[in-house]
Scaffold this motif. Structure first.
Motif, PDB file in Angstrom:
ATOM      1  N   UNK A   1      -8.599  -1.493   0.351  1.00 17.86           N
ATOM      2  CA  UNK A   1      -9.281  -2.342  -0.858  1.00 17.86           C
ATOM      3  C   UNK A   1      -8.274  -2.899  -1.793  1.00 17.86           C
ATOM      4  N   UNK A   2      -6.647  -1.181  -1.767  1.00 22.26           N
ATOM      5  CA  UNK A   2      -6.084  -1.673  -1.890  1.00 22.26           C
ATOM      6  C   UNK A   2      -5.134  -3.207  -2.094  1.00 22.26           C
ATOM      7  N   UNK A   3      -5.213  -3.541  -0.895  1.00 19.55           N
ATOM      8  CA  UNK A   3      -4.966  -4.924  -0.311  1.00 19.55           C
ATOM      9  C   UNK A   3      -6.010  -6.058  -0.658  1.00 19.55           C
ATOM     10  N   UNK A   4      -6.998  -5.875  -0.891  1.00 18.09           N
ATOM     11  CA  UNK A   4      -7.596  -6.717  -2.039  1.00 18.09           C
ATOM     12  C   UNK A   4      -8.034  -6.436  -3.490  1.00 18.09           C
ATOM     13  N   UNK A  33       0.303  10.095  -1.363  1.00 19.94           N
ATOM     14  CA  UNK A  33      -1.108   9.319  -1.098  1.00 19.94           C
ATOM     15  C   UNK A  33      -0.960   7.343  -1.742  1.00 19.94           C
ATOM     16  N   UNK A  34       0.450   7.107  -2.643  1.00 24.50           N
ATOM     17  CA  UNK A  34       0.360   5.691  -2.807  1.00 24.50           C
ATOM     18  C   UNK A  34       0.981   5.193  -1.627  1.00 24.50           C
ATOM     19  N   UNK A  35       2.266   5.983  -0.216  1.00 28.49           N
ATOM     20  CA  UNK A  35       2.643   5.403   0.426  1.00 28.49           C
ATOM     21  C   UNK A  35       1.563   5.547   2.021  1.00 28.49           C
ATOM     22  N   UNK A  36       0.351   5.848   2.179  1.00 29.17           N
ATOM     23  CA  UNK A  36      -0.955   5.818   2.500  1.00 29.17           C
ATOM     24  C   UNK A  36      -1.864   4.993   2.374  1.00 29.17           C
ATOM     25  N   UNK A  37      -1.601   4.292   1.190  1.00 29.63           N
ATOM     26  CA  UNK A  37      -2.482   3.591   0.577  1.00 29.63           C
ATOM     27  C   UNK A  37      -1.419   2.649   0.743  1.00 29.63           C
ATOM     28  N   UNK A  38      -0.194   2.080   0.689  1.00 29.48           N
ATOM     29  CA  UNK A  38       0.385   0.796   1.040  1.00 29.48           C
ATOM     30  C   UNK A  38       0.451   0.199   1.962  1.00 29.48           C
TER      31      UNK A  38
END
Length: 476
Positions: free
Chosen positions: A29-32, A111-116
């Motif tokens: 989702x973050x990639x979108x 959390x930031x790294x996992x989402x990235x």
């Protein structure tokens, strides 16, 4: 309710442990450019490791299709891009606010790294699919025929990745000033990684040594002494500049002893320069071959430096022209393969040649590189007073370096055929390219057209034109 929260027995919100699939979903989702719904949750080390592994395996799996035919896994190439991830982690560590599990928004470096890790999957997939389509010549015509539209598309992918970075940082409530600094640093990291670390996890397997070159050189003291004498004789034998004319000097460099095609080609080019370009006594031939240590100086980076210096000492460095011809196998790191067993020879890089020529102060340069992926030499060697031509672009192999080839397709078409009809390097190149393409089609070249490249500086053109006129008046 946010998927990152649940209600405890006291009726209060508390962070929920998300599964690996949920972290992956929210990263996508973050990639979108959508807000990740993880609340104050934090991944555990196993989940972070699994996400890293997923990203790495996708890159390795798709990377295999970038190399047609036999390929070898290159651990260095697989690990090289990850330096940028480490650098980004350090920048994010500085920029992110301290984690607060009671906030109803993402927080904390894990959390930031996992989402990235999840966010980069979609842009990377699209970029790799486009790269594969280009390699297999499956891009739509409007992208393959018009260079600016292709660059626009890849620029859009790059902007997508940058936008995902900024959007993800914003969802972590990074203060505006820090958001600007962190975003700028990460953009710089992306650019540096693409520029200086093009390594890929798979490399084409070099052709096997040809039967006629399979015999190793018998290294002995007489051979070493003969080679030293040959090198000294070669360097001292360079004839001086002739007053009143533009002289041509040449260095022909063939460092791969296990391929007779390179020896044949280097001899042909050395003879051509001497005969067609009035360069008798002005050409230094360096080559590695088991049969020639007593007659031809070895092709090593050090000997190339010595050859450049020897020619610079005899030529008019401001007005004469130096032609450098390199022929060998090439790789995606743009280094020229070198082999002369049992000796160990370092591969030559574009930077090595550029430094040698700059140090010697030679102004007018014509450089031809006959090797796979040799288009990667264009940028490092280009200047206003340089013509650079290569047998392929930076993404394709060239053709004709196998045991059955008399000459490479590039060397044959440009030098052995066209330059016997004209003294213009530009014209010879232009006439040779369609010939090379047709021969590659007939030879069923597996990874598409090699796409030879040329770059001509504005200041070298009038010099070469004057040279063409002088040579055109010579008999024969």
């Amino acid at each position: 309710m946010e998927p990152g929260f649940e209600i405890d027995p006291n009726g209060l919100l508390k962070p929920r442990r998300l599964t690996l699939a949920q972290w992956l979903r929210e990263g996508l989702r973050a990639g979108l450019l959508l807000r990740p719904r993880v609340g104050g949750s934090e991944p555990n080390p196993l989940q972070v490791g699994a996400l890293v592994l997923i990203v790495a395996l996708i890159d390795i799996a798709l990377g295999r299709f970038e190399v047609m035919g036999e390929a070898a896994f290159d651990l260095r190439g697989a690990l090289a891009p990850w330096w940028s991830t480490a650098a980004m982690l350090l920048i994010a560590w500085w920029g992110l606010p301290r984690r607060d599990e009671h906030l109803q928004r993402p927080s904390g470096l894990p959390a930031w790294f996992a989402l990235w890790m999840g966010a980069v999957i979609l842009p990377s997939l699209v970029a790799q699919v486009l790269t594969l389509a280009q390699l297999h010549e499956a891009l739509p015509a409007f992208l393959s025929e018009f260079e600016w539209e292709g660059w626009l598309l890849y620029g859009g992918l790059w902007l997508w990745t940058v936008a995902a970075v900024v959007r993800l940082l914003h969802s972590f409530a990074v203060p505006p000033l820090r958001l600007a600094v962190v975003s700028a640093c990460m953009i710089g990291i992306f650019a540096l990684s693409a520029w200086q670390f093009p390594d890929r996890p798979w490399q084409p397997v070099m052709a096997q040594a040809e039967p006629e070159a399979a015999n190793r050189m018998q290294l002995s003291q007489p051979v070493i002494e003969a080679q030293q004498a040959t090198l000294e004789r070669t360097l001292q034998g360079v004839a001086p500049h002739r007053e009143g004319i533009v002289d041509v000097y040449g260095i022909v460099f063939s460092p791969y002893a296990e391929g007779e095609v390179f020896m044949r080609e280097s001899r042909m080019v050395a003879d051509l320069l001497a005969e067609r370009f009035d360069a008798q006594g002005h050409v230094i031939h360096l080559a590695n071959n088991a049969a020639t240590p007593e007659s031809i100086a070895w092709a090593t980076p050090d000997n190339l430096d010595r050859a450049v210096d020897a020619i610079a000492a005899k030529m008019d460095r401001e007005n004469d022209v130096l032609v450098v011809y390199l022929t060998s196998h090439g790789a995606r790191d743009f280094k020229l393969a070198a082999a002369n067993p049992p000796l160990e020879v370092e591969p030559l890089s574009p930077g090595d040649l550029r430094r040698a020529l700059d140090k010697a102060g030679i102004r007018n340069r014509v450089i031809a590189v006959s090797a796979c992926y040799s288009g990667g030499w264009i940028g490092p060697l280009s200047s206003e007073s340089t013509l650079v031509m290569t047998a392929a672009d930076a993404d394709h192999t060239s053709y004709g370096c196998g045991s059955r080839s008399k000459l490479t397709f590039f060397g044959r078409a440009v030098f052995d055929e066209q330059l016997r009809k004209t003294h213009s390097f530009e014209q010879a190149f232009a006439q040779a390219v369609p010939v090379i393409k047709q021969r590659e089609i007939e030879g069923n070249k597996p990874d598409g057209f090699s796409n030879p490249q040329i770059s001509v500086g504005d200041r070298i053109r009038p010099v070469l034109h004057e040279l063409e006129q002088r040579l055109g008046t010579r008999p024969g």
